[in-house]
Design a protein around this motif. Structure first.
Motif, PDB file in Angstrom:
ATOM      1  N   LEU A  48       0.821  -1.214   0.000  1.00  0.00           N
ATOM      2  CA  LEU A  48       0.000   0.000   0.000  1.00  0.00           C
ATOM      3  C   LEU A  48       0.856   1.266   0.000  1.00  0.00           C
ATOM      4  N   THR A  49       1.885   1.293   0.861  1.00  0.00           N
ATOM      5  CA  THR A  49       2.744   2.479   0.929  1.00  0.00           C
ATOM      6  C   THR A  49       3.483   2.690  -0.385  1.00  0.00           C
ATOM      7  N   GLU A  50       3.985   1.604  -0.943  1.00  0.00           N
ATOM      8  CA  GLU A  50       4.702   1.689  -2.219  1.00  0.00           C
ATOM      9  C   GLU A  50       3.771   2.180  -3.320  1.00  0.00           C
ATOM     10  N   MET A  51       2.520   1.734  -3.292  1.00  0.00           N
ATOM     11  CA  MET A  51       1.554   2.138  -4.307  1.00  0.00           C
ATOM     12  C   MET A  51       1.238   3.634  -4.191  1.00  0.00           C
ATOM     13  N   GLN A  52       1.119   4.127  -2.968  1.00  0.00           N
ATOM     14  CA  GLN A  52       0.872   5.559  -2.769  1.00  0.00           C
ATOM     15  C   GLN A  52       2.053   6.390  -3.269  1.00  0.00           C
ATOM     16  N   ASP A  53       3.265   5.955  -2.912  1.00  0.00           N
ATOM     17  CA  ASP A  53       4.462   6.679  -3.353  1.00  0.00           C
ATOM     18  C   ASP A  53       4.568   6.674  -4.873  1.00  0.00           C
ATOM     19  N   THR A  54       4.251   5.522  -5.482  1.00  0.00           N
ATOM     20  CA  THR A  54       4.314   5.404  -6.942  1.00  0.00           C
ATOM     21  C   THR A  54       3.270   6.298  -7.598  1.00  0.00           C
ATOM     22  N   ALA A  55       2.064   6.330  -7.022  1.00  0.00           N
ATOM     23  CA  ALA A  55       1.002   7.180  -7.572  1.00  0.00           C
ATOM     24  C   ALA A  55       1.409   8.653  -7.510  1.00  0.00           C
ATOM     25  N   ARG A  56       2.002   9.076  -6.401  1.00  0.00           N
ATOM     26  CA  ARG A  56       2.432  10.469  -6.268  1.00  0.00           C
ATOM     27  C   ARG A  56       3.500  10.807  -7.305  1.00  0.00           C
ATOM     28  N   GLU A  57       4.461   9.889  -7.467  1.00  0.00           N
ATOM     29  CA  GLU A  57       5.533  10.129  -8.443  1.00  0.00           C
ATOM     30  C   GLU A  57       4.966  10.126  -9.869  1.00  0.00           C
ATOM     31  N   THR A  58       4.013   9.240 -10.127  1.00  0.00           N
ATOM     32  CA  THR A  58       3.401   9.161 -11.459  1.00  0.00           C
ATOM     33  C   THR A  58       2.698  10.463 -11.811  1.00  0.00           C
ATOM     34  N   PHE A  59       1.842  10.948 -10.918  1.00  0.00           N
ATOM     35  CA  PHE A  59       1.097  12.166 -11.216  1.00  0.00           C
ATOM     36  C   PHE A  59       2.025  13.385 -11.282  1.00  0.00           C
ATOM     37  N   SER A  60       3.061  13.390 -10.461  1.00  0.00           N
ATOM     38  CA  SER A  60       4.011  14.506 -10.502  1.00  0.00           C
ATOM     39  C   SER A  60       4.684  14.582 -11.875  1.00  0.00           C
ATOM     40  N   ARG A  61       5.084  13.434 -12.393  1.00  0.00           N
ATOM     41  CA  ARG A  61       5.765  13.414 -13.696  1.00  0.00           C
ATOM     42  C   ARG A  61       4.783  13.668 -14.836  1.00  0.00           C
ATOM     43  N   LEU A  62       3.556  13.165 -14.689  1.00  0.00           N
ATOM     44  CA  LEU A  62       2.556  13.417 -15.733  1.00  0.00           C
ATOM     45  C   LEU A  62       2.229  14.906 -15.800  1.00  0.00           C
ATOM     46  N   VAL A  63       2.091  15.532 -14.646  1.00  0.00           N
ATOM     47  CA  VAL A  63       1.804  16.972 -14.623  1.00  0.00           C
ATOM     48  C   VAL A  63       2.947  17.752 -15.271  1.00  0.00           C
ATOM     49  N   ASP A  64       4.189  17.368 -14.982  1.00  0.00           N
ATOM     50  CA  ASP A  64       5.331  18.028 -15.621  1.00  0.00           C
ATOM     51  C   ASP A  64       5.266  17.884 -17.134  1.00  0.00           C
ATOM     52  N   GLY A  65       4.776  16.722 -17.588  1.00  0.00           N
ATOM     53  CA  GLY A  65       4.689  16.492 -19.024  1.00  0.00           C
ATOM     54  C   GLY A  65       3.627  17.309 -19.713  1.00  0.00           C
ATOM     55  N   LEU A  66       2.719  17.932 -18.937  1.00  0.00           N
ATOM     56  CA  LEU A  66       1.636  18.723 -19.530  1.00  0.00           C
ATOM     57  C   LEU A  66       2.023  20.177 -19.768  1.00  0.00           C
ATOM     58  N   ARG A  67       3.181  20.600 -19.283  1.00  0.00           N
ATOM     59  CA  ARG A  67       3.554  22.010 -19.370  1.00  0.00           C
ATOM     60  C   ARG A  67       3.799  22.422 -20.822  1.00  0.00           C
ATOM     61  N   ASP A  68       3.331  23.596 -21.185  1.00  0.00           N
ATOM     62  CA  ASP A  68       3.559  24.151 -22.521  1.00  0.00           C
ATOM     63  C   ASP A  68       5.038  24.393 -22.777  1.00  0.00           C
ATOM     64  N   GLU A  69       5.779  24.688 -21.711  1.00  0.00           N
ATOM     65  CA  GLU A  69       7.193  25.022 -21.851  1.00  0.00           C
ATOM     66  C   GLU A  69       7.941  23.909 -22.583  1.00  0.00           C
ATOM     67  N   LEU A  70       7.571  22.643 -22.314  1.00  0.00           N
ATOM     68  CA  LEU A  70       8.260  21.517 -22.934  1.00  0.00           C
ATOM     69  C   LEU A  70       7.950  21.450 -24.421  1.00  0.00           C
ATOM     70  N   CYS A  71       6.748  21.862 -24.803  1.00  0.00           N
ATOM     71  CA  CYS A  71       6.339  21.788 -26.196  1.00  0.00           C
ATOM     72  C   CYS A  71       7.017  22.886 -27.021  1.00  0.00           C
ATOM     73  N   HIS A  72       7.165  24.084 -26.419  1.00  0.00           N
ATOM     74  CA  HIS A  72       7.726  25.210 -27.154  1.00  0.00           C
ATOM     75  C   HIS A  72       9.251  25.239 -27.089  1.00  0.00           C
ATOM     76  N   HIS A  73       9.832  24.468 -26.171  1.00  0.00           N
ATOM     77  CA  HIS A  73      11.300  24.427 -26.028  1.00  0.00           C
ATOM     78  C   HIS A  73      11.744  22.956 -25.970  1.00  0.00           C
ATOM     79  N   PRO A  74      11.883  22.327 -27.163  1.00  0.00           N
ATOM     80  CA  PRO A  74      12.188  20.895 -27.200  1.00  0.00           C
ATOM     81  C   PRO A  74      13.450  20.526 -26.451  1.00  0.00           C
TER      82      PRO A  74
END
Length: 400
Positions: A48-74
């Motif tokens: 359970l603890t590992e799953m929570q930590d993994t979920a937090r890391e997953t959403f953190s990285r997914l949110v980073d991937g949504l930033r416009d900055e990455l699209c306009h600055h390859p």
């Protein structure tokens, strides 16, 4: 509605993404509640603890991937690279945890719906047009994450299967390489093969074309159940296949007995030793199966057991000792005239099979007295009385 230019839309989007980052706890809580509905996760397959930590890391990285900055600055693609690396590690980790592909798919699919639902919650009514232009981006980021996770999962499963196969082969080789097996070796082999080391087993052996057919049959499997496997071993030009029989108190084999042999093997000429006790009995059973395979004849079209081949084996042993029962019998019948020899041999063979004069007469469509006369004539020529067991046994061996 907001009347934003392109730059304004980017700024608004980045603002929403930043708000998502501040809501990681909400995203994780939503994920944990919904993933608990997937049986394999609910059963504690993943800590359970590992799953929570993994979920937090997953959403953190997914949110980073949504930033416009990455699209306009390859050139600033570190977030995408780390997301791919993280997804690769996650896929391999879930494979090692024994999570099924279906359960993993169900869990990963939650990411998009949770992210999108939270975006809708934190956005204003005037953001509708903006969200419409960004839905593909959200889906693409999550889909890339899911694709890489599954690719890594599949690669790890293949690697694990190869590793498991290598371990099985190693322990099977140990079982066949020793005539006396220690308790430790037997126990370790049972664990490696995922089978009860004290169960009853059966084994077949063959060489040449029949060996090739055995390998194919083993690849197809026996019972249609994963825990009842066919194990294969190659040595000295022979192929051996053995399997555990179900316990009498549990499932039963299809025919309910220890003589059961998988349908795929049933039509292959091979030596067959059924129902020996435990993996400790494998070495002598393998030697017997190999010996029986050497006794196969062209008209054999299936497994040969010791019960069916004892006469052949006895004849071989006697010939090895310089005793040829057939030569003596052939000389005794040499004086028969016309078709007498054929009639006598036919009658005697039927009688040896049935042990009954009446049944023999019925099978050969003869009178009972005719059968008696032929048996008496046979005894007169050969000196062999079929009513004396040891003399009849000599005849059975001579004709094996």
């Amino acid at each position: 509605m907001h009347n934003l230019d392109f730059t304004g839309e980017d700024a608004r989007w980045d603002s929403l993404v930043e708000r998502l980052r501040g809501r990681l706890n909400v995203l994780v809580s939503s994920f944990m509640a919904r993933v608990a509905e997937i049986p394999e996760y609910a059963e504690g397959r993943v800590n359970l603890t590992e799953m929570q930590d993994t979920a937090r890391e997953t959403f953190s990285r997914l949110v980073d991937g949504l930033r416009d900055e990455l699209c306009h600055h390859p050139g600033k693609g570190d977030a995408s690279d780390t997301l791919r690396q993280f997804s690769s590690e996650l896929g391999a980790k879930r494979a090692r945890a024994g999570v099924s592909s279906e359960a993993l798919t169900s869990a990963v699919r939650l990411d998009f719906s949770i992210l999108w639902a939270d975006l809708l919650e934190i956005s204003d009514p005037g953001d509708a047009a903006l969200l419409t232009t960004r839905v593909d981006r959200v889906w693409r980021v999550v889909d890339e994450f899911a694709t890489q996770t599954h690719a890594s999962y599949a690669m790890e499963r293949v690697r694990m299967a190869q590793e498991e196969s290598n371990i099985r082969r190693e322990f099977i080789s140990r079982l066949f390489s020793k005539s006396e097996l220690s308790a430790a070796t037997v126990s370790q082999a049972g664990a490696a093969l995922a089978t009860d080391a004290e169960a009853r087993f059966s084994i077949v052996a063959a060489s040449g074309d029949a060996a090739s057919k055995l390998r194919t049959a083993a690849a197809q499997g026996g019972w249609n159940q994963p825990h009842q496997r066919l194990f294969t071993h190659e040595f000295g030009g022979s192929t051996y296949v053995f399997w555990a029989l179900p316990r009498a108190t549990g499932q039963s084999a299809p025919d309910g007995g220890q003589d059961y042999i998988p349908a795929a093997i049933n039509g292959i000429p091979c030596g067959f030793v059924p129902g020996f006790m435990g993996l400790r009995g494998l070495p002598p059973a393998a030697r017997t199966a190999e010996r029986l395979a050497l006794l196969l004849q062209p008209d054999d079209h299936g497994p040969l057991t010791a019960g069916a081949a004892w006469a052949r084996l006895a004849k071989q042993q006697l010939q090895g000792a310089g005793l040829d029962l057939w030569a003596d019998l052939d000389a005794s019948l040499a004086n028969c005239r016309g078709g007498e020899r054929e009639r006598l041999e036919e009658t005697v063979r039927h009688f040896l099979t049935t042990g009954s004069i009446t049944t023999t007469a019925q099978e050969l469509f003869c009178h009972r007295n005719t059968i008696l006369n032929r048996l008496n004539r046979f005894e007169e020529l050969t000196g062999i009385s079929l009513t004396v067991p040891d003399q009849a046994a000599r005849l059975v061996v001579a004709w094996a």
